[in-house]
Scaffold this motif. Sequence first.
Motif, mmCIF file in Angstrom:
data_model
loop_
_atom_site.group_PDB
_atom_site.id
_atom_site.type_symbol
_atom_site.label_atom_id
_atom_site.label_comp_id
_atom_site.label_asym_id
_atom_site.label_seq_id
_atom_site.Cartn_x
_atom_site.Cartn_y
_atom_site.Cartn_z
ATOM 1 N N LEU A 138 -0.635 91.967 -65.019
ATOM 2 C CA LEU A 138 -1.218 91.767 -66.351
ATOM 3 C C LEU A 138 -2.206 92.885 -66.611
ATOM 4 O O LEU A 138 -3.060 93.179 -65.766
ATOM 5 N N VAL A 139 -2.092 93.520 -67.783
ATOM 6 C CA VAL A 139 -3.076 94.499 -68.239
ATOM 7 C C VAL A 139 -3.584 94.042 -69.598
ATOM 8 O O VAL A 139 -2.785 93.785 -70.502
ATOM 9 N N PHE A 140 -4.897 93.921 -69.718
ATOM 10 C CA PHE A 140 -5.437 93.544 -71.026
ATOM 11 C C PHE A 140 -6.622 94.429 -71.391
ATOM 12 O O PHE A 140 -7.312 94.981 -70.528
ATOM 13 N N ALA A 141 -6.822 94.570 -72.703
ATOM 14 C CA ALA A 141 -7.934 95.333 -73.261
ATOM 15 C C ALA A 141 -8.734 94.407 -74.164
ATOM 16 O O ALA A 141 -8.160 93.650 -74.958
ATOM 17 N N ILE A 142 -10.060 94.490 -74.026
ATOM 18 C CA ILE A 142 -10.958 93.684 -74.850
ATOM 19 C C ILE A 142 -12.170 94.535 -75.231
ATOM 20 O O ILE A 142 -12.472 95.524 -74.560
ATOM 21 N N PRO A 143 -12.877 94.166 -76.299
ATOM 22 C CA PRO A 143 -14.187 94.779 -76.498
ATOM 23 C C PRO A 143 -15.061 94.489 -75.277
ATOM 24 O O PRO A 143 -15.001 93.391 -74.713
ATOM 25 N N HIS A 144 -15.849 95.452 -74.859
ATOM 26 C CA HIS A 144 -16.629 95.264 -73.640
ATOM 27 C C HIS A 144 -17.615 94.114 -73.833
ATOM 28 O O HIS A 144 -18.524 94.194 -74.669
ATOM 29 N N PRO A 145 -17.466 93.020 -73.070
ATOM 30 C CA PRO A 145 -18.316 91.851 -73.328
ATOM 31 C C PRO A 145 -19.793 92.093 -73.048
ATOM 32 O O PRO A 145 -20.643 91.371 -73.586
ATOM 33 N N CYS A 146 -20.111 93.096 -72.241
ATOM 34 C CA CYS A 146 -21.523 93.377 -71.936
ATOM 35 C C CYS A 146 -22.236 94.084 -73.085
ATOM 36 O O CYS A 146 -23.467 94.017 -73.189
ATOM 37 N N PHE A 147 -21.476 94.769 -73.936
ATOM 38 C CA PHE A 147 -22.087 95.567 -74.993
ATOM 39 C C PHE A 147 -21.644 95.165 -76.396
ATOM 40 O O PHE A 147 -22.186 95.664 -77.373
ATOM 41 N N GLU A 148 -20.670 94.268 -76.482
ATOM 42 C CA GLU A 148 -20.165 93.821 -77.776
ATOM 43 C C GLU A 148 -20.432 92.332 -77.968
ATOM 44 O O GLU A 148 -19.590 91.588 -78.452
ATOM 45 N N SER A 149 -21.605 91.901 -77.548
ATOM 46 C CA SER A 149 -21.998 90.506 -77.754
ATOM 47 C C SER A 149 -22.295 90.279 -79.234
ATOM 48 O O SER A 149 -22.429 91.235 -80.010
ATOM 49 N N PRO A 150 -22.393 89.020 -79.662
ATOM 50 C CA PRO A 150 -22.632 88.763 -81.081
ATOM 51 C C PRO A 150 -23.854 89.508 -81.614
ATOM 52 O O PRO A 150 -24.950 89.433 -81.061
ATOM 53 N N HIS A 151 -23.600 90.263 -82.652
ATOM 54 C CA HIS A 151 -24.645 90.938 -83.408
ATOM 55 C C HIS A 151 -25.347 92.042 -82.623
ATOM 56 O O HIS A 151 -26.470 92.434 -82.960
ATOM 57 N N ALA A 152 -24.729 92.575 -81.572
ATOM 58 C CA ALA A 152 -25.243 93.777 -80.922
ATOM 59 C C ALA A 152 -25.260 94.915 -81.937
ATOM 60 O O ALA A 152 -24.398 95.008 -82.810
ATOM 61 N N GLN A 153 -26.235 95.803 -81.818
ATOM 62 C CA GLN A 153 -26.400 96.869 -82.803
ATOM 63 C C GLN A 153 -26.740 98.185 -82.107
ATOM 64 O O GLN A 153 -27.365 98.198 -81.044
ATOM 65 N N TRP A 154 -26.349 99.289 -82.764
ATOM 66 C CA TRP A 154 -26.762 100.604 -82.298
ATOM 67 C C TRP A 154 -28.199 100.854 -82.719
ATOM 68 O O TRP A 154 -28.609 100.461 -83.806
ATOM 69 N N THR A 155 -28.958 101.524 -81.848
ATOM 70 C CA THR A 155 -30.298 101.928 -82.230
ATOM 71 C C THR A 155 -30.216 103.074 -83.227
ATOM 72 O O THR A 155 -29.183 103.726 -83.363
ATOM 73 N N SER A 156 -31.293 103.340 -83.902
ATOM 74 C CA SER A 156 -31.283 104.280 -85.020
ATOM 75 C C SER A 156 -31.034 105.710 -84.566
ATOM 76 O O SER A 156 -31.605 106.177 -83.581
#
Length: 254
Positions: A138-156
């Motif tokens: 099995l090979v799967f791709a997901i958004p990285h759960p450590c960095f794509e948690s709900p409402h994560a944002q890039w700094t300015s």
Amino acid sequence: MTRASYNDIAQWYDQFLRERPVYMEVILPGLLTLVGEVEGEVICDLACGQGWVARELARRGAQVIGLDLAPNLLALAQRYEEQEPLGIGYVQGDAQRAEGLSDHQFTGCVCVMALINIPDLQATFQSVRRILKPGGWLVFAIPHPCFESPHAQWTSLSDPEHPLGRTVTGYFDERQWFSSNPDGVRSRVGDYHRMLSTYLNQLAAAGFALERTLEPGPSDRQAERVPGNREIPTLLLIRAHLSDGPQAENISRG
């Protein structure tokens, strides 16, 4: 507010995939690295959508069957198959049960950016186990759960004193959520955020052994769209195979 399903946004999503470089320039190379040579493989593209991954695998010599719940996405996939016949079969069904697919039918399975839309992860991993041959992968791709948690944002980008980074909140809050980005997929269909440990533990509980992971960096075009990808991975790809150990034997008897 009534939320859309993938079936409701099929045409929009097809266009979205073709316009975003992350799919062909980042996800696909990582996927092919983990999948390896596919000539002669019999592969299930689980939650295949409009079939873009299925087509890439079939072009490389795999025999592919795609399964998806959304009839409008499958209609698009079938239209692409008619335009470029590759021998891909498409089946409508729920990935949590994989109805319409036989036991031990496949040597491998891929699931690309879709586990996040499936409520019951454990049932899905168990269904993948059922349809794979012994030792199947099995090979799967997901958004990285450590960095794509709900409402994560890039700094300015406008703060010269601090390098571009990522503010992560709500990592431990496993739930379905919807993005506020009006141009993205998650504002329309949402996704189920899960911790990294949840993916790995449920994968093991279904009888899979981890082989390899990738956290790909961006292509040049993707970095132009999302400069933070030069610093922080927002994708995670995992390869695992069915274990022949005692745990797998107990699961198969159950």
